[in-house]
Design a protein around this motif. Sequence first.
Motif, PDB file in Angstrom:
ATOM      1  N   UNK A  43       3.059   2.004   2.748  1.00 39.20           N
ATOM      2  CA  UNK A  43       2.621   2.532   3.893  1.00 39.20           C
ATOM      3  C   UNK A  43       1.303   1.920   4.287  1.00 39.20           C
ATOM      4  N   UNK A  44       1.234   1.119   5.711  1.00 37.45           N
ATOM      5  CA  UNK A  44       0.065   0.332   5.971  1.00 37.45           C
ATOM      6  C   UNK A  44       0.173   0.481   7.581  1.00 37.45           C
ATOM      7  N   UNK A  45      -1.246   0.415   8.061  1.00 38.65           N
ATOM      8  CA  UNK A  45      -1.645   0.395   9.494  1.00 38.65           C
ATOM      9  C   UNK A  45      -2.054  -0.873   9.812  1.00 38.65           C
ATOM     10  N   UNK A  96       4.845  -6.771   1.951  1.00 41.02           N
ATOM     11  CA  UNK A  96       3.985  -6.266   0.684  1.00 41.02           C
ATOM     12  C   UNK A  96       2.543  -6.795   1.206  1.00 41.02           C
ATOM     13  N   UNK A  97       1.655  -6.458   0.349  1.00 41.08           N
ATOM     14  CA  UNK A  97       0.358  -6.948   0.518  1.00 41.08           C
ATOM     15  C   UNK A  97       0.137  -7.919  -0.516  1.00 41.08           C
ATOM     16  N   UNK A 133      -3.517  -9.752   2.362  1.00 40.32           N
ATOM     17  CA  UNK A 133      -2.794  -9.982   3.771  1.00 40.32           C
ATOM     18  C   UNK A 133      -1.515  -9.441   3.521  1.00 40.32           C
ATOM     19  N   UNK A 134      -0.853  -9.106   4.688  1.00 40.50           N
ATOM     20  CA  UNK A 134       0.398  -8.495   4.840  1.00 40.50           C
ATOM     21  C   UNK A 134       1.386  -9.463   4.868  1.00 40.50           C
ATOM     22  N   UNK A 135       2.400  -9.494   4.205  1.00 41.65           N
ATOM     23  CA  UNK A 135       3.498 -10.468   4.202  1.00 41.65           C
ATOM     24  C   UNK A 135       4.784 -10.046   4.276  1.00 41.65           C
ATOM     25  N   UNK A 136       5.459 -10.209   5.572  1.00 44.83           N
ATOM     26  CA  UNK A 136       6.761  -9.612   6.148  1.00 44.83           C
ATOM     27  C   UNK A 136       7.881 -10.400   6.134  1.00 44.83           C
ATOM     28  N   UNK A 164      -5.018  -0.269   4.648  1.00 45.22           N
ATOM     29  CA  UNK A 164      -4.139   0.286   3.547  1.00 45.22           C
ATOM     30  C   UNK A 164      -4.329   1.916   3.706  1.00 45.22           C
ATOM     31  N   UNK A 165      -3.130   2.751   3.691  1.00 45.26           N
ATOM     32  CA  UNK A 165      -2.979   4.156   3.694  1.00 45.26           C
ATOM     33  C   UNK A 165      -3.251   4.639   2.461  1.00 45.26           C
TER      34      UNK A 165
END
Length: 872
Positions: A620-622, A660-661, A666-669, A726-727
Amino acid sequence: MQMRSRFVPDTKLSDYTLAQRVELTACDLEPIHEIGSIQAGGYLFAVDSDWIITRASANCVELFNKALDEILGAQLGTLLLPDAVHTIRNKLSSMQGADAVERTFAIALRHDGPMVDLAIHRADQLVVIEAEASEPSGDHNAGAMVRSMIDRVQDELSVVGLTEQAVRLVQALTGYDRVMIYKFHPDASGEVIAEHVRAGMEPYLGLRYPASDIPQQARSLLARNPVRVLFDTHGPSSPIMSNGPADEAPLDMSMSALRTHSKMHLEYLQNMGVGASLTISLLKNGALWGLIACHHNTPRRVGFERRTTAELFAQILSLLIDRCERNEVLKYEAQTRQLTGTILATIATNGSANQDFNELSSHLLDVVPCDGSALCLDGKVTLRGTTPTLEEFGNLRAFLDGVADSQVYSTDEIGAVYPPGKAFAERAAGMLAIPISTVPRDYLVFFRKETASTVTWAGDPTKAARSEGLNGDRLTPRKSFEAWQEKVQGKSVPWTESEKRGAEALKVTVLEVVLRLISSAEGERAQASEKQELLVAELNHRVRNILGLIRGLISQSRVDAQDVDTFAAVLGERVHALARAHDQITAKNWGPGSFQTLVSTEAGAYLGTANASIRMQGPPIMLVPQAFSTMALVIHELITNAAKYGSLKVQDGYVEVNWLINSLGNLVMTWTEVGGPPVTPPTRTGFGTTIIRRSIPYELGGVAKIEFLATGVTAQFEVPAKFIVIVDHGSEQAAVAVIKPKAGTLTGLVLLVEDNMIIALDAEAMLLALGAQRVMVAGNVQDALNLLDNETPTFALLDVNLGNQDSFPVADRLQKLGINYIFATGYDSGGEYPPAQQPKPVITKPYTQESIALALGSLGEPAFEFAGREAT
């Protein structure tokens, strides 16, 4: 050299008593910072730049075991141990700010002297050192204690809940009979908004105190020096002595911890039956918000270290109070933004200026709660609801021209600032005026009706007591503190800070409507130009970026469109994607939005029930608003392409979205299409592909890659850590205890013996939940035995280990009285118990309500069903 000592005369106080007129306002002239003496519970000495003692309280002869003439004029190093002088010099080196006070605890000043606590500050050219005998610290750890106290209050969302918890904690820390939180009102009067008081004492909760009870110069000192202690309201004082010239200026004692209280204040407390007090300031933006006021019926000395702990807690409490009030403001502002947005969206579809204002008026009560409103525009006045008459408002408008320029103006008592307003106070006692132009002066004004109320004062605030003496009348504090009620008329419910800020936000909306009204009126074009410029100045920053973005979408979407219908559909879908993203982040007060919700929302909006064909996995991320809007467009284009040409076009196709982080935060999608028709790389790059490839690198400084593989489109994106939130899932609340008695409950008075304050608070709550009507708490054996001398409990819970003693003497007394009890211990094994105590149940910390209930059952007390929560 022969030293000449003398008492520094309190000349200014004497002059005050004899010469000032006997008025309450004269209290504000009393020079309490130059009072010339300290409480006898401590010592004071001051040194000059050469470290020579130039001032000393008379009782310093006890501290140094030397005559006063040997102290005054002596080098500090000749009286103090080298380590003590070294410590004082170090504290001075770390001192920051004009009103800084440094402290050190449990230090020896001389070989045969007691351990003392020191407070060190500067006064003009002198270094002032105050000493008090150290309290045995025992298990007291200031940092751990404050942290535990903060843990108890930091989750409270309202000022009421926060202050109710705070007074309970401060009483547990300090042991005073009464602890109150006293909040100042705009008129400088104060009100007790929270209180924890010993049983049998008269409550003060809800009482108001006039501004004169705390003179202005005392308020100024409380803002500078936040802790004020009084050990004994009838106790002696020790004068400040000096060997200086007779006309030497009195010592400035503004930052003194032991400064003697004025005679007026001592009489005031004595009249209330107070034997000792402690006051700690609660500050907001450097100004007094309120006070923590502690009273004790008898003399009481709370050591410097515990007072410092209470001061630190008060500083954190001030921040938490500010947070609660700010959250209320932010919540109201978010509601206001949503309402004003609705107003603008509604009137934008209407072609009539009259309809515009009607739509605005229908929403006014939601934005700023009121009983009536008036719109004054270009000489025309429109009144709605309960207001002054047209004639009365015409005169009131002239008053507004003098007080409301470009800022919102508010008052809850029109009659106090505009005397003719008293005639219509019943219809309009308060007003909030929003200026919407300068030439001519136009306003939107909200009115509130008179709200007659009853204020309960602690005694009649209008009566000043006087006494006759040899020198004539002098002012004395009132002796009656019985509740005295005053009916207040001519006032409305006050306008809150949230409502005032909401009015500022509404100002832009009103300007929009005003612009429409003026634009629709022939012959008023020149005036419309001025108001339009004002509107543009206020709205320009807000709309410039969104207009530029939409223009780019229009231009680029047109390139790929083969006909008008396709162009309209594609453009509409992209604008709606932005709108959905905007809705999600504005719902969070323009805060971070959920990435998973973003993907789900886009899939649901475009695919309907087919969004089950998108399989998501990741933590879970924002995303912060800037990144959220950018990612919304990218996800929209990916879903659109997959639905038109890729795996979402066929029955069994699906998309895998994984994120993932990485180690850099960094966010990697990754986006992988599976099961779709064979993919042919495009021969030209459309605008949608451009958005996918360039938005994240250009807008966010990230990375974007897309590949058109035969098996399906794949893409990978990297968004920098600064856009990611990060949640945290580690803040879940504990379960709430639900206790269901089978055959009765505890009754009456219960004794709790526990030397740890935080554990005692938890245990008290558990015993009350089990049915006790009241719990009396003792931290040591002697206090427990004293309580048993005065009251007889029905049951007792005893902590075995109380620092350097055990609770067995208390158990012996309880056995003689025939009172049942159980033991509690923090050790794994029970230890050695006297033979007479061995049959008694023992529960282990951290204990629960269940373990207490089971122990009660073993004593023959009623059994309980339980869903438990552990003590902390």
